[in-house]
Design an enzyme around this catalytic site. Structure first.
Site, mmCIF file in Angstrom:
data_model
loop_
_atom_site.group_PDB
_atom_site.id
_atom_site.type_symbol
_atom_site.label_atom_id
_atom_site.label_comp_id
_atom_site.label_asym_id
_atom_site.label_seq_id
_atom_site.Cartn_x
_atom_site.Cartn_y
_atom_site.Cartn_z
ATOM 1 C CD GLU A 172 -2.806 1.042 2.353
ATOM 2 O OE1 GLU A 172 -3.720 1.597 2.588
ATOM 3 O OE2 GLU A 172 -2.665 0.092 3.240
ATOM 4 C CE LYS B 71 -7.567 0.969 2.913
ATOM 5 N NZ LYS B 71 -6.244 1.271 3.739
ATOM 6 C CB CYS C 90 -4.925 -2.448 3.651
ATOM 7 S SG CYS C 90 -4.117 -2.687 5.210
ATOM 8 N N PRO D 39 21.637 1.869 29.759
ATOM 9 C CG PRO D 39 20.615 3.451 30.759
ATOM 10 C CD PRO D 39 20.397 2.783 29.576
ATOM 11 C CB SER E 70 19.241 -1.937 35.963
ATOM 12 O OG SER E 70 18.350 -3.003 35.421
#
Length: 732
Positions: free
Chosen positions: A45, A114, A175, A364, A366
């Site tokens: 699409e 569509k 779709c 980060p 942990s």
């Protein structure tokens, strides 16, 4: 006699507004389809501008450039001897439509707008486009000059029509139209359409693919016919990952399926189908009576307008009959949810990395399961990249698509890690890739345990990331001393006699410092390592924590991207258990065995901070609350009404009431945090992503006095059936 047709559909990794790249991928897919002998090629699409242009669709430039790209396709030999179905926005009578443009031999056959637009969840198509509401009707469309001068056509038909070749009839279903109750393929099939083309931009969501596959099979199970489904693939510039998986079905059976997750930019799936099998399937008299009596569209008794093209898509020569064979029926392939987590976010991260022109990722780490899962997803990305980048040196016995993909992946990898163009570097292992692309950093404090520090270090060693271990106590102490200097007051943790306000403030200092340090080290670590550029910071708050608001605003959950932001804690645990074996990472078992904790409060002989105790609810319960709130559309009253029945054997009515009220109170008072949440990979149907997927306010009457009062009144009247269940179990 058999009437064989070779058809092809594809998934393309298009990128919003990347007109050059999108054109090249479209051309490549058409060439591949033709090389496989296909006479019909279907693409995703809005593949020319890219599906995720969003408000750029409102700019006239986007429509203009789409026509310019279409002209380039028509100028080439791409559409010679093949029917190509491509997608772009088209302005007709000052109304913008989401359209399919069917072309053949450098001419436009039909522009089909569509009719049913996707306009919920992640989709806002009616913000940009208008649906075509005149079923079975067409207009005359005047082509722009750049097309007229090339094709020699002044006008083409625009609207709800079908294409008639010398040997079959082709219809378009776009779709969302497949997912609607009154799908266009029903009327088209009864009017003689034998081949259905569905161009889609359908995003990945855990456990979603089976719905798509079953709808496609169902579309031709009773009706009969050949159904082609194409899909966008990859990250085209947003939180969604379009998961490809092009499909071909015949008479309710699957005969072609592509991969759902891939680093390939272009994937073409073809199949040989027999039109005589479609006609045999449609021989039932009841079907014939419906087809003969039903009026299609608004053209009373006349059926759909047929656009004739002097072309045969079938091969019915004696040579074709001897050489061709219909593609065999096959069972659909589905990944386990754990595999989906390993593959979907990993492919999304790779697309984002190579297209953002940055040098890698920083997290980060942990020692907890969330940052662990995020890191393992990055490692999964490195595994996929290694498999492709190292492919040329492994073997030459693979097809051209694999060669092209591996070459592109290796070129992108070399550019990202700073290798020069003339470099012949090839990674030696996934860990080699990970070391060049991924930096992990343990940010400890006096509240951190040796266990989490060791787990973080061992995981970094196992996946090969460049690891940093630091302690933030010096900065935390300086901030507290500054506060004391200004106010003459020193805040204390709860375990040291402090108030709730003091306790929370001291925790938030640590959490927000991690965000600050993450961006500092992400920006400068490449420089420290003698490289250029910077890294993207990854967040690691799961969907349940975000839903509950169990995170600090602007803490280390604030990042550039979050691969697990819409994945539940329950699914993350299953993913880690899967990766322990599948990725040969035995260290992951220690993460599964550990009690989830933020480690922001001091550990004493009597107290260890634990996430579920802090939240007042379990992660499994949060998943249930989230699905009822979003998917089942429950407010406090309807959620209580459902759970008081579902949990009657384990919870009393008053217990259910307290849990529901606590959830809605915490959800409401923390909803403001979602306004600044890190952009997250969308993987779950109950994501709380504000103003994108979840359109709810962020200022609530958080104690819901009216709703909670009704809940309390009813819970007081209902009998406690959980007592009977406990007695029964005790007797057993």
């Amino acid at each position: 006699m058999p009437q064989y047709v070779k058809v092809a559909t594809c998934s393309l990794n298009q990128w919003a507004l990347d007109f050059d790249g999108n054109r090249d991928r479209i051309s490549s897919s058409i060439r591949s389809a033709k090389a496989q002998g296909a006479r019909i090629r279907l693409g995703p699409e809005l593949e020319i501008p890219g599906y995720g242009c969003f408000d750029h669709f409102l700019e006239q430039d986007t429509t203009l450039h789409s026509w310019q790209v279409l002209r380039e396709l028509l100028q080439s030999d791409a559409t010679d001897d093949v029917i190509v179905d491509t997608g772009m926005p088209v302005l007709h009578r000052s109304v913008l439509y989401n359209c399919r443009v069917l072309i053949h031999n450098r001419r436009i056959l039909l522009i089909r707008p569509k009719m049913w637009l996707a306009n919920d969840g992640n989709y806002r198509e009616m913000r940009y486009f208008t649906p075509w509401t005149r079923r079975g009707e067409t207009d005359e469309f005047v082509l722009p000059e750049i097309i007229r001068s090339l094709s020699g056509q002044e006008t083409v038909r625009f609207g709800d029509a079908v294409v008639q070749t010398r040997d079959t009839c082709i219809g378009v279903e776009l779709c969302e139209e497949l997912f609607t109750p009154d799908s266009p393929h029903i009327a088209q099939g009864l009017d003689g359409v034998e081949i259905f083309l569905n161009a889609s931009a359908s995003h990945h969501e855990l456990r979603k693919l089976s719905t798509r596959v079953e709808l496609i099979r169902e579309a031709t199970l009773k009706l009969g016919g050949v159904y082609l489904y194409a899909n966008q693939q990859g990250c085209d510039g947003d939180r969604l990952y379009y998961d490809g998986c092009p499909l071909i079905a015949v008479n309710g059976s699957l005969v072609g399926q592509g991969t759902q997750f891939s680093l390939q930019d272009v994937q073409v799936v073809s199949a040989t189908v027999d039109l005589e099998e479609v006609r045999a399937c449609r021989s039932a008299k009841s079907r014939g009576m419906q087809a003969a009596s039903r009026s299609q569209g608004n053209r009373q008794g006349q059926g759909f307008e047929r656009i004739f093209v002097d072309f045969e898509v079938s091969k019915n020569t004696s040579e074709a009959l001897l050489s061709e064979h219909p593609s065999k029926s096959r069972d659909p392939f589905y990944h386990l949810p754990e595999e989906e987590i390993a593959l979907g976010p990993a492919c999304w991260l790779w697309d984002y990395l190579r297209r953002s022109r940055t040098q890698g990722y920083f997290i980060p780490l942990s020692g907890g399961i969330d940052s662990c899962a995020t890191s393992v997803i990055v490692y999964s990305m490195c595994r996929l990249v290694y498999e492709q980048a190292a492919l040329p040196d492994k073997t030459r016995a693979y097809n051209k698509e694999q060669v092209d993909t591996s070459k592109l992946v290796l070129e992108d990898l070399r550019r990202i890690v700073g290798e020069k163009e003339e470099s012949d570097w090839i990674p030696a292992s996934p860990q080699d890739v990970c070391n060049r692309l991924f930096v992990t950093c343990y940010m400890g404090t006096s509240n951190s345990s040796a266990d989490t520090r060791n787990r973080a270090k061992q995981l970094a060693q196992a996946i090969g990331s460049y690891h940093i271990d630091l302690n933030m106590d010096l900065i935390i102490t300086a901030i507290v001393q500054l506060f004391t200097l200004v106010t003459s007051q020193t805040p204390r943790f709860k375990v040291h006699g402090g108030s709730s306000a003091e306790n929370l403030a001291l925790q938030n200092i640590q959490a927000r410092l991690r965000m600050l340090l993450a961006y500092l080290f992400a920006q400068l670590t490449p420089w420290v390592r003698g490289q250029s550029g910077s890294l993207l910071v990854l967040g690691s708050a799961n969907v349940d924590e975000s839903l509950r608001g169990y995170l600090t605003k602007y803490d280390c959950s604030s990042a550039d991207l979050n691969p697990i932001g819409a994945i539940s804690k329950t699914d993350l645990k299953r993913f880690i258990a899967y990766a322990t074996t599948a990725f040969d990472l035995p260290v992951l078992q220690s993460f599964l065995d550990a009690v989830p904790t933020a480690e922001l409060e001091p550990i004493t002989a009597d107290y260890v901070q634990a996430d579920e105790a802090d939240m007042g609810m379990t992660y499994d319960e949060l998943s249930i609350f989230g699905k009822l709130r979003k998917v089942s559309k429950c407010g406090p009253w309807s959620m209580f009404s459902k759970l008081v029945v579902e949990w009657k054997d384990t919870h009393s009515p008053t217990q259910v009431a307290e849990k529901v009220k606590l959830f809605f109170f915490e959800y409401a008072r923390n909803r403001h945090k979602m306004t600044t949440i890190t952009p997250s990979y969308h993987a779950e149907s109950y994501s709380p992503d504000d103003n994108r997927f979840d359109l709810r306010p962020f200022l609530y009457p958080a104690r819901f006095p009216f709703q909670f009062r009704l809940i309390d009144q009813l819970s007081a009247k209902l009998p406690d059936q959980s007592r009977n269940e406990r007695v029964f179990r005790a007797m057993k």
